[in-house]
Design a protein around this motif. Sequence first.
Motif, short mmCIF file in Angstrom:
data_model
loop_
_atom_site.label_atom_id
_atom_site.label_comp_id
_atom_site.label_asym_id
_atom_site.label_seq_id
_atom_site.Cartn_x
_atom_site.Cartn_y
_atom_site.Cartn_z
N GLY A 137 0.79 -1.22 0.00
CA GLY A 137 0.00 0.00 0.00
C GLY A 137 0.82 1.27 0.00
N ILE A 138 2.16 1.15 -0.09
CA ILE A 138 3.03 2.33 -0.10
C ILE A 138 3.69 2.40 -1.48
CG2 ILE A 138 5.02 3.46 0.96
CD1 ILE A 138 4.40 1.88 3.51
N ASP A 139 3.60 3.56 -2.12
CA ASP A 139 4.12 3.68 -3.49
C ASP A 139 5.58 4.11 -3.58
OD1 ASP A 139 1.79 2.87 -4.68
OD2 ASP A 139 1.02 4.90 -5.02
N ASN A 140 6.12 4.67 -2.50
CA ASN A 140 7.50 5.17 -2.53
C ASN A 140 8.23 4.77 -1.25
OD1 ASN A 140 7.40 7.12 -5.02
ND2 ASN A 140 5.57 7.58 -3.82
N PHE A 141 9.23 3.92 -1.37
CA PHE A 141 10.00 3.53 -0.19
C PHE A 141 11.36 2.97 -0.62
CE2 PHE A 141 7.44 -0.21 -1.25
CZ PHE A 141 8.36 -1.26 -1.19
N LEU A 142 12.27 2.91 0.35
CA LEU A 142 13.61 2.36 0.17
C LEU A 142 13.77 1.13 1.05
CD1 LEU A 142 15.71 5.66 0.56
CD2 LEU A 142 14.82 4.69 -1.56
N VAL A 143 14.48 0.12 0.54
CA VAL A 143 14.84 -1.05 1.33
C VAL A 143 16.36 -1.16 1.34
CG1 VAL A 143 14.75 -3.56 1.50
CG2 VAL A 143 12.71 -2.29 0.82
N LEU A 144 16.96 -1.08 2.50
CA LEU A 144 18.42 -1.17 2.64
C LEU A 144 18.79 -2.52 3.23
CD1 LEU A 144 21.22 0.36 2.63
CD2 LEU A 144 20.75 0.83 5.04
N THR A 145 19.78 -3.19 2.62
CA THR A 145 20.28 -4.45 3.17
C THR A 145 21.70 -4.22 3.68
OG1 THR A 145 21.12 -5.20 1.01
CG2 THR A 145 18.88 -5.84 1.62
N LEU A 146 21.96 -4.72 4.87
CA LEU A 146 23.27 -4.60 5.50
C LEU A 146 23.85 -5.99 5.68
CD1 LEU A 146 22.33 -2.05 8.32
CD2 LEU A 146 23.72 -1.57 6.31
N GLU A 147 24.84 -6.33 4.85
CA GLU A 147 25.53 -7.62 4.96
C GLU A 147 27.01 -7.32 4.81
OE1 GLU A 147 22.12 -10.58 3.25
OE2 GLU A 147 23.36 -9.56 1.79
N ARG A 148 27.75 -8.22 4.19
CA ARG A 148 29.16 -7.89 3.93
C ARG A 148 29.25 -6.65 3.06
NH1 ARG A 148 33.99 -9.97 4.79
NH2 ARG A 148 35.70 -9.37 3.41
N GLY A 149 28.33 -6.55 2.13
CA GLY A 149 28.17 -5.34 1.34
C GLY A 149 26.84 -4.69 1.68
N LEU A 150 26.53 -3.61 0.97
CA LEU A 150 25.26 -2.91 1.17
C LEU A 150 24.44 -3.00 -0.12
CD1 LEU A 150 26.49 0.42 2.82
CD2 LEU A 150 25.69 -1.64 3.96
N GLY A 151 23.14 -3.13 0.04
CA GLY A 151 22.25 -3.14 -1.12
C GLY A 151 21.09 -2.20 -0.90
N LEU A 152 20.54 -1.69 -1.99
CA LEU A 152 19.39 -0.79 -1.88
C LEU A 152 18.39 -1.13 -2.97
CD1 LEU A 152 18.40 1.81 -0.32
CD2 LEU A 152 19.12 3.07 -2.34
N GLY A 153 17.13 -1.30 -2.55
CA GLY A 153 16.02 -1.44 -3.49
C GLY A 153 15.14 -0.22 -3.39
N ILE A 154 14.75 0.34 -4.53
CA ILE A 154 13.92 1.55 -4.58
C ILE A 154 12.60 1.24 -5.25
CG2 ILE A 154 13.74 3.91 -5.44
CD1 ILE A 154 16.79 4.02 -5.54
N VAL A 155 11.50 1.52 -4.57
CA VAL A 155 10.18 1.49 -5.19
C VAL A 155 9.72 2.93 -5.31
CG1 VAL A 155 7.78 0.79 -4.94
CG2 VAL A 155 9.61 -0.82 -4.40
N ALA A 156 9.50 3.38 -6.55
CA ALA A 156 9.08 4.76 -6.82
C ALA A 156 7.81 4.74 -7.66
CB ALA A 156 10.19 5.52 -7.55
N ASN A 157 6.80 5.46 -7.20
CA ASN A 157 5.51 5.49 -7.89
C ASN A 157 4.94 4.08 -8.11
OD1 ASN A 157 5.61 8.32 -8.13
ND2 ASN A 157 6.90 8.15 -9.95
N GLY A 158 5.17 3.23 -7.11
CA GLY A 158 4.59 1.90 -7.14
C GLY A 158 5.36 0.88 -7.97
N ARG A 159 6.51 1.26 -8.53
CA ARG A 159 7.26 0.34 -9.37
C ARG A 159 8.70 0.23 -8.89
NH1 ARG A 159 6.17 1.02 -15.70
NH2 ARG A 159 7.10 -1.06 -15.55
N LEU A 160 9.27 -0.97 -9.02
CA LEU A 160 10.67 -1.17 -8.68
C LEU A 160 11.54 -0.40 -9.66
CD1 LEU A 160 12.76 -2.74 -6.93
CD2 LEU A 160 12.74 -4.49 -8.74
N TYR A 161 12.45 0.39 -9.13
CA TYR A 161 13.36 1.16 -9.98
C TYR A 161 14.58 0.30 -10.30
CZ TYR A 161 16.75 4.56 -11.59
OH TYR A 161 17.69 5.21 -12.33
N ARG A 162 14.88 0.15 -11.60
CA ARG A 162 15.99 -0.71 -12.02
C ARG A 162 17.17 0.08 -12.59
NH1 ARG A 162 14.59 -5.90 -11.72
NH2 ARG A 162 12.38 -6.46 -11.73
#
Length: 258
Positions: A137-162
């Motif tokens: 139900g949220i159209d804009n958010f960030l997902v950060l992963t913290l492991e040996r490296g860092l990762g970021l997933g971006i959902v903007a306007n309801g779609r995964l940004y690639r």
Amino acid sequence: VRMALNSNAAYVLGVKVMSSHVSILVTDFQAGVLSSVFIPVQARVRPVTHLVDIIEDGVRHCREQARLNLGVISGIGLAIPGFVDSATGACWWTPLFDRADAPLRDLVHTRLGVPTYLENDAKALALFEQWFGLGRGIDNFLVLTLERGLGLGIVANGRLYRGSRGIGSEFAHIVMDPNGPPCRCGKRGCIEAYAGGGGILNAAMAAGETGQWKHPDLTALTIEEIIDRARAGEAVPRKILHRAGRVLGRGLAGMIQV
């Protein structure tokens, strides 16, 4: 009439590959876990074909535990760190393989005969959060992963940004200080070089090697021990983690503004 997905309409195999282990599971159509297995493996020092052997064995084990035939599995999702073009299955770079062009997706598909997809692990997690987790139900958010490296997933306007060729949102490699510590990407002062697990370990080992910090066996040092020693009040681990948090916070503040 309130409706929901039929959980038995499809079954999916998920495979998360990290430098130290592979996690494999079978889920139903609502992401309910039916079976799973955790397999230690040193991916970096093994050929890709060995990794495919591990994945095949784990997939077959999970399938048997879930009492499903491979024929009812709709697809296999492979999640790995690195620069991945999910549309073509190409991996431009990953810390897991010496050869970045190793066709992991195609090798797994050939072995198992099930439609197979390759995705960056942080982007895969962002999709999970959008469909089943905190992002519903949220159209804009960030997902950060913290492991040996860092990762970021971006959902903007309801779609995964690639991004271009699927390798956008590489937050980890924003340079915070051009004169900072070396990063495994080849640059210096990247966010990951400060705040990733590898960067934190490197900083602690450097402190030990230069005599700023005493440790009985630096070759056995782990992130967990650094955290425990920081919590116990040791100055050097606390300083390293504070620096990591400060750099990470500044980077995330910038992403939020974007």
